[in-house]
Design a protein around this motif. Structure first.
Motif, short mmCIF file in Angstrom:
data_model
loop_
_atom_site.label_atom_id
_atom_site.label_comp_id
_atom_site.label_asym_id
_atom_site.label_seq_id
_atom_site.Cartn_x
_atom_site.Cartn_y
_atom_site.Cartn_z
N ARG A 23 0.83 -1.20 0.00
CA ARG A 23 0.00 0.00 0.00
C ARG A 23 0.87 1.25 0.00
NH1 ARG A 23 -4.46 0.96 4.62
NH2 ARG A 23 -2.64 0.78 5.98
N TYR A 24 1.89 1.27 0.84
CA TYR A 24 2.76 2.44 0.92
C TYR A 24 3.52 2.65 -0.39
CZ TYR A 24 6.46 5.55 2.60
OH TYR A 24 7.32 6.60 2.77
N THR A 60 9.17 -1.61 11.14
CA THR A 60 9.94 -0.39 10.86
C THR A 60 11.12 -0.70 9.95
OG1 THR A 60 9.29 0.55 13.00
CG2 THR A 60 11.19 1.53 11.91
N GLY A 61 11.80 -1.82 10.23
CA GLY A 61 12.94 -2.21 9.40
C GLY A 61 12.54 -2.49 7.97
N LEU A 62 11.40 -3.14 7.79
CA LEU A 62 10.90 -3.45 6.45
C LEU A 62 10.66 -2.17 5.66
CD1 LEU A 62 9.73 -5.48 4.38
CD2 LEU A 62 7.56 -5.35 5.63
N PHE A 63 9.99 -1.21 6.28
CA PHE A 63 9.72 0.05 5.59
C PHE A 63 10.99 0.86 5.38
CE2 PHE A 63 5.42 -1.10 6.36
CZ PHE A 63 4.60 -0.29 5.59
N ARG A 64 11.95 0.74 6.29
CA ARG A 64 13.23 1.44 6.12
C ARG A 64 13.97 0.91 4.90
NH1 ARG A 64 17.71 0.95 10.77
NH2 ARG A 64 17.69 -1.19 9.98
N VAL A 65 13.95 -0.40 4.71
CA VAL A 65 14.60 -1.00 3.55
C VAL A 65 13.94 -0.51 2.26
CG1 VAL A 65 15.06 -3.16 2.32
CG2 VAL A 65 15.44 -3.02 4.79
N LEU A 103 4.46 12.03 5.30
CA LEU A 103 3.02 12.16 5.51
C LEU A 103 2.31 10.83 5.35
CD1 LEU A 103 0.55 14.05 5.92
CD2 LEU A 103 0.47 14.29 3.43
N LEU A 104 2.66 10.08 4.32
CA LEU A 104 2.04 8.77 4.10
C LEU A 104 2.35 7.81 5.24
CD1 LEU A 104 2.75 8.36 0.28
CD2 LEU A 104 0.51 8.61 1.34
N LEU A 105 3.59 7.82 5.70
CA LEU A 105 3.97 6.95 6.81
C LEU A 105 3.17 7.28 8.07
CD1 LEU A 105 7.85 6.94 6.35
CD2 LEU A 105 6.36 4.95 6.10
N TYR A 106 2.93 8.56 8.29
CA TYR A 106 2.25 8.99 9.50
C TYR A 106 0.74 8.76 9.43
CZ TYR A 106 0.82 12.03 13.37
OH TYR A 106 0.25 12.53 14.51
N ILE A 108 -1.32 7.29 6.81
CA ILE A 108 -1.88 6.07 6.23
C ILE A 108 -1.36 4.82 6.93
CG2 ILE A 108 -2.14 4.69 4.13
CD1 ILE A 108 -3.64 7.34 4.08
N GLU A 109 -0.07 4.78 7.21
CA GLU A 109 0.51 3.56 7.79
C GLU A 109 0.62 3.58 9.31
OE1 GLU A 109 0.62 1.15 5.90
OE2 GLU A 109 0.39 2.25 4.03
N GLY A 110 0.39 4.73 9.93
CA GLY A 110 0.29 4.79 11.39
C GLY A 110 1.61 4.76 12.15
N PHE A 111 2.71 5.12 11.51
CA PHE A 111 3.98 5.21 12.22
C PHE A 111 4.03 6.50 13.03
CE2 PHE A 111 5.25 2.36 8.74
CZ PHE A 111 5.94 1.38 9.44
N ASN A 112 4.73 6.46 14.18
CA ASN A 112 4.93 7.68 14.95
C ASN A 112 6.17 8.40 14.43
OD1 ASN A 112 7.28 6.55 16.25
ND2 ASN A 112 5.96 5.58 17.77
N TYR A 113 6.42 9.60 14.95
CA TYR A 113 7.51 10.42 14.42
C TYR A 113 8.87 9.77 14.63
CZ TYR A 113 3.98 14.07 13.98
OH TYR A 113 2.85 14.78 13.63
N ALA A 114 9.06 9.10 15.77
CA ALA A 114 10.34 8.43 16.01
C ALA A 114 10.57 7.31 14.98
CB ALA A 114 10.37 7.86 17.43
#
Length: 269
Positions: A23-24, A60-65, A103-106, A108-114
């Motif tokens: 989705r991201y 988090t690691g998956l999205f970082r990659v 913006l999408l990470l925050y 749509i995907e629900g990640f926090n700022y950290a």
């Protein structure tokens, strides 16, 4: 039994997060095909070297990659595109670096700022600032007309209010496939927001396909309580998808994103 014995393995956790990675990636590119290509590349990188996940939780690691591959490629939309996607490429060049991705990470995907700071490689305070910048830049980029296909009156009115407050014109609300097609013929929208299951057990997917076949390509956002069912990568699927229950921020972000690209892919049931 120990926690280690009962907790899911890395492979199992990856499996749970893959639909949302797709989705991201699709939202980043505005396309199912190119988004899924980026997602596949991220998985291949992890399979080749699990150490790329070190220092983070699996999600988090998956999205970082994925983000690392995306940033290295330097081409958010396919090169050589024409029409709507070419316009999107031009828009992208004017946005603040990392802002749309944050913006999408925050939203749509629900990640926090950290977590966002870890994914895109900035300080947490900068991640928050990027989200705020993106909201303004995306909101200012495009205004247009929006049709809502939703059979639940309260949800339809809520979405209508959110989208209208963004400055878009609402062409109307349809509750069935037939109503949607007639409404689109009467007032062709620039964007469609569609639920999957409609009042008479007709399909929002079918309604959208009917409209696109008749009126031509335009952005579509699907809303569903079961997003993983439309994020398999096995068949034509949406580039823009909101999960129920949604938040106001998610609707705003998705609408801005879809309007920004002004394109979609026909989704077959």
């Amino acid at each position: 039994m120990s926690d280690e014995a009962t907790s899911p393995s890395v492979s199992e956790q990856l499996g749970l997060h893959i639909p949302y990675l797709r989705r991201y990636a699709r939202a980043l590119t505005g396309s199912q095909s190119s988004g899924d290509t980026f997602a596949s590349a991220a998985l291949e990188a992890i399979l080749a070297d699990r150490s790329v996940l070190d220092g983070t939780d699996v999600k988090t690691g998956l999205f970082r990659v994925l983000y690392g591959i995306w940033a290295s490629a330097g081409a958010p939309v396919e090169e050589g595109e024409s029409g709507a996607r070419a316009k999107a490429q031009k828009h992208l060049s004017k946005l603040t670096n990392h802002s749309r991705e944050a913006l999408l990470l925050y939203t749509i995907e629900g990640f926090n700022y950290a977590e966002i700071s870890t994914i895109i490689g900035v300080e947490p305070g900068e991640a928050e600032e990027l989200v705020d910048i993106a909201r303004q830049e995306m909101a200012d980029s495009v205004k247009g007309s929006v049709m809502i296909i939703e059979d639940e009156a309260i949800i339809a009115m809520d979405i209508e209010s959110i989208v209208a407050d963004m400055g878009h014109r609402i062409t109307g609300i349809a509750r069935t496939r037939d109503e949607a097609v007639e409404l689109a013929r009467a007032d062709a929208p620039d964007l469609i927001l569609a639920d999957i299951q409609l009042l008479d057990n007709s399909s929002g997917i079918d309604a959208v396909n009917d409209i696109l076949a008749e009126l031509g390509v335009r952005p579509v956002i699907f809303i569903t309580a079961f997003p993983e069912r439309l994020l398999t990568g096995d068949k034509p699927e949406p580039a823009f998808l909101i999960s129920k229950p949604y938040t106001e921020d998610q609707v705003i972000s998705a609408v801005s994103q879809a309007m920004f690209f002004s394109s979609t892919e026909t989704l077959h049931a």
